[in-house]
Design a protein around this motif. Sequence first.
Motif, PDB file in Angstrom:
ATOM      1  N   ASN A 147     -10.646  27.878   7.468  1.00  0.00           N
ATOM      2  CA  ASN A 147      -9.268  28.188   7.141  1.00  0.00           C
ATOM      3  C   ASN A 147      -8.607  26.982   6.500  1.00  0.00           C
ATOM      4  O   ASN A 147      -9.025  25.840   6.700  1.00  0.00           O
ATOM      5  CB  ASN A 147      -8.480  28.573   8.398  1.00  0.00           C
ATOM      6  N   CYS A 151      -0.208  21.241   8.144  1.00  0.00           N
ATOM      7  CA  CYS A 151       0.248  20.587   9.370  1.00  0.00           C
ATOM      8  C   CYS A 151       1.096  19.366   9.050  1.00  0.00           C
ATOM      9  O   CYS A 151       1.086  18.854   7.934  1.00  0.00           O
ATOM     10  CB  CYS A 151      -0.938  20.199  10.250  1.00  0.00           C
ATOM     11  N   TRP A 159       1.753  23.994  10.997  1.00  0.00           N
ATOM     12  CA  TRP A 159       2.750  24.876  10.397  1.00  0.00           C
ATOM     13  C   TRP A 159       2.183  26.242  10.034  1.00  0.00           C
ATOM     14  O   TRP A 159       2.875  27.237  10.126  1.00  0.00           O
ATOM     15  CB  TRP A 159       3.330  24.217   9.137  1.00  0.00           C
ATOM     16  N   ALA A 160       0.929  26.276   9.626  1.00  0.00           N
ATOM     17  CA  ALA A 160       0.334  27.552   9.223  1.00  0.00           C
ATOM     18  C   ALA A 160      -1.182  27.431   9.223  1.00  0.00           C
ATOM     19  O   ALA A 160      -1.726  26.374   8.916  1.00  0.00           O
ATOM     20  CB  ALA A 160       0.828  27.984   7.842  1.00  0.00           C
ATOM     21  N   LEU A 162      -4.204  29.529   7.388  1.00  0.00           N
ATOM     22  CA  LEU A 162      -4.357  30.524   6.337  1.00  0.00           C
ATOM     23  C   LEU A 162      -5.827  30.813   6.091  1.00  0.00           C
ATOM     24  O   LEU A 162      -6.596  29.888   5.792  1.00  0.00           O
ATOM     25  CB  LEU A 162      -3.720  30.026   5.036  1.00  0.00           C
ATOM     26  N   TYR A 206       0.094  31.258  -1.629  1.00  0.00           N
ATOM     27  CA  TYR A 206       0.686  31.617  -0.329  1.00  0.00           C
ATOM     28  C   TYR A 206       2.063  30.967  -0.238  1.00  0.00           C
ATOM     29  O   TYR A 206       2.200  29.746  -0.410  1.00  0.00           O
ATOM     30  CB  TYR A 206      -0.189  31.140   0.825  1.00  0.00           C
ATOM     31  N   SER A 208       5.423  30.354   2.219  1.00  0.00           N
ATOM     32  CA  SER A 208       5.782  30.380   3.643  1.00  0.00           C
ATOM     33  C   SER A 208       6.911  31.364   3.930  1.00  0.00           C
ATOM     34  O   SER A 208       6.997  31.900   5.038  1.00  0.00           O
ATOM     35  CB  SER A 208       6.194  28.975   4.098  1.00  0.00           C
ATOM     36  N   GLY A 211       5.024  34.777   3.856  1.00  0.00           N
ATOM     37  CA  GLY A 211       3.935  34.841   4.827  1.00  0.00           C
ATOM     38  C   GLY A 211       2.720  35.591   4.340  1.00  0.00           C
ATOM     39  O   GLY A 211       1.928  36.081   5.151  1.00  0.00           O
ATOM     40  N   ARG A 212       2.525  35.667   3.020  1.00  0.00           N
ATOM     41  CA  ARG A 212       1.358  36.397   2.503  1.00  0.00           C
ATOM     42  C   ARG A 212       0.865  35.773   1.210  1.00  0.00           C
ATOM     43  O   ARG A 212       1.573  35.022   0.542  1.00  0.00           O
ATOM     44  CB  ARG A 212       1.697  37.866   2.281  1.00  0.00           C
ATOM     45  N   LYS A 398       9.603  22.748  10.971  1.00  0.00           N
ATOM     46  CA  LYS A 398       8.730  23.789  10.418  1.00  0.00           C
ATOM     47  C   LYS A 398       9.557  24.887   9.777  1.00  0.00           C
ATOM     48  O   LYS A 398      10.499  25.389  10.396  1.00  0.00           O
ATOM     49  CB  LYS A 398       7.859  24.354  11.547  1.00  0.00           C
ATOM     50  N   ARG A 400      10.981  28.337   8.796  1.00  0.00           N
ATOM     51  CA  ARG A 400      10.989  29.583   9.587  1.00  0.00           C
ATOM     52  C   ARG A 400      10.809  30.783   8.680  1.00  0.00           C
ATOM     53  O   ARG A 400      11.236  30.787   7.571  1.00  0.00           O
ATOM     54  CB  ARG A 400      12.325  29.704  10.337  1.00  0.00           C
TER      55      ARG A 400
END
Length: 400
Positions: A147, A151, A159-160, A162, A206, A208, A211-212, A398, A400
């Motif tokens: 992945n 961070c 943070w994510a 992916l 991607y 944030s 989210g996709r 982070k 939101r």
Amino acid sequence: MEKRKKAEEDEEQKQPPAAAAAAESSWGDLLPEILREILSRVPYRSLCRFRCVSTAWLALCSDPAVRRRSPQTLSGFFCYSQHDVGGGQRRDGLGFLNLSGWGRPLVDDPSLRFVRVRGYCDVTPLHCCGGILLCYCEKAAMSDDGNYVVCNPATKEVWAVLPVPRNKIMMRLNTARLCFDPAAPGRFVVFVFLQSFRGIQTVEAYASDTGRWTSMRSEWSPKTLLLGEDSECVFLNGTLHLVDADHSDADFDWEGNLIRWMVTVDMEGKTWRKIRLPDSIYNGFIGQSQGRLYATHVETEGRCQLSIWVLEDYASGQWTLKCTASILELLGRPHHEPGEHYTLIAIHPECSLIFLVASREKTLMSYDMDTSKLSIICTLGDRQPRRFQPYIPCFAEKPR
């Protein structure tokens, strides 16, 4: 009468009027807010010293609101070095080179152990942007799956996570880059440039805020080629800048100079363009400092001449040669030694410093463009003189 008057004056001095007492109380309530505003504007290195004043100052200087706003500086580089893995074997692993004396890091240990506890056995830093790190992480289980992880080493937050977009043709040559601006920390974007033998055809992005992943067609030349993890990259003013490494059908100008290009795309994936790099920058490096783009090149033979250009006019792509210097003359060497060469690795984002590595002695050096001074910082030891990721700590929350 005189004695009574003097006694009344002494009593007034001992007990201030109600208005004065109220003002003093109001100032006492306002003082912490004023201090926070002042402290948030001083360099973090000074903030660390202020912590030693008292317990109250320790609490005030450790306030996250103050740390988030405190001006940061270059703390060091994420890089690779040799680590013992047992059984007399060593392997490349992630390390951090602290630039002691160049600006104290906000965290004593900006390592990524907090990422490994999430179930990953190997962490590869791909791109550090605005103090946020994009890594490729392999799962601890016996699997090729991995992945991308976004961070923050300063706050030790992930943070994510992916999933890696699949490209069956050239998955290992895909280039992933992060776009994040600490001045507008509410959003980040990850671009993955999918490559085949025909160049970059598709780009996965991607965001944030959504989210996709979103798939889009590249609007660069079909032959545009990036060098995977080693691709040079600069994120500046909301735009990602990368060096095109394709030479399969090299172009030359009327003077016979090889034409190299820098390709760009904005965070929204709407504006795509290319900018011609300065001539003779075949083995060069791009970076940004004080809001401007720089291109650098150092000769591998002769006097090892260092040349530095600045992009004066972004709209027209006009570069101006800022300075040149002979590294051998600065070092006092009479001639070029066999196997001696210098690798450009970074540009200081806040001042006119170029960082380079001497391969023969494995030393990290800096060149000051204003004073024309070459300084030796430290020896690299087991650290590899490539894939250095400059790190400026960031305490942004982070998105939101």
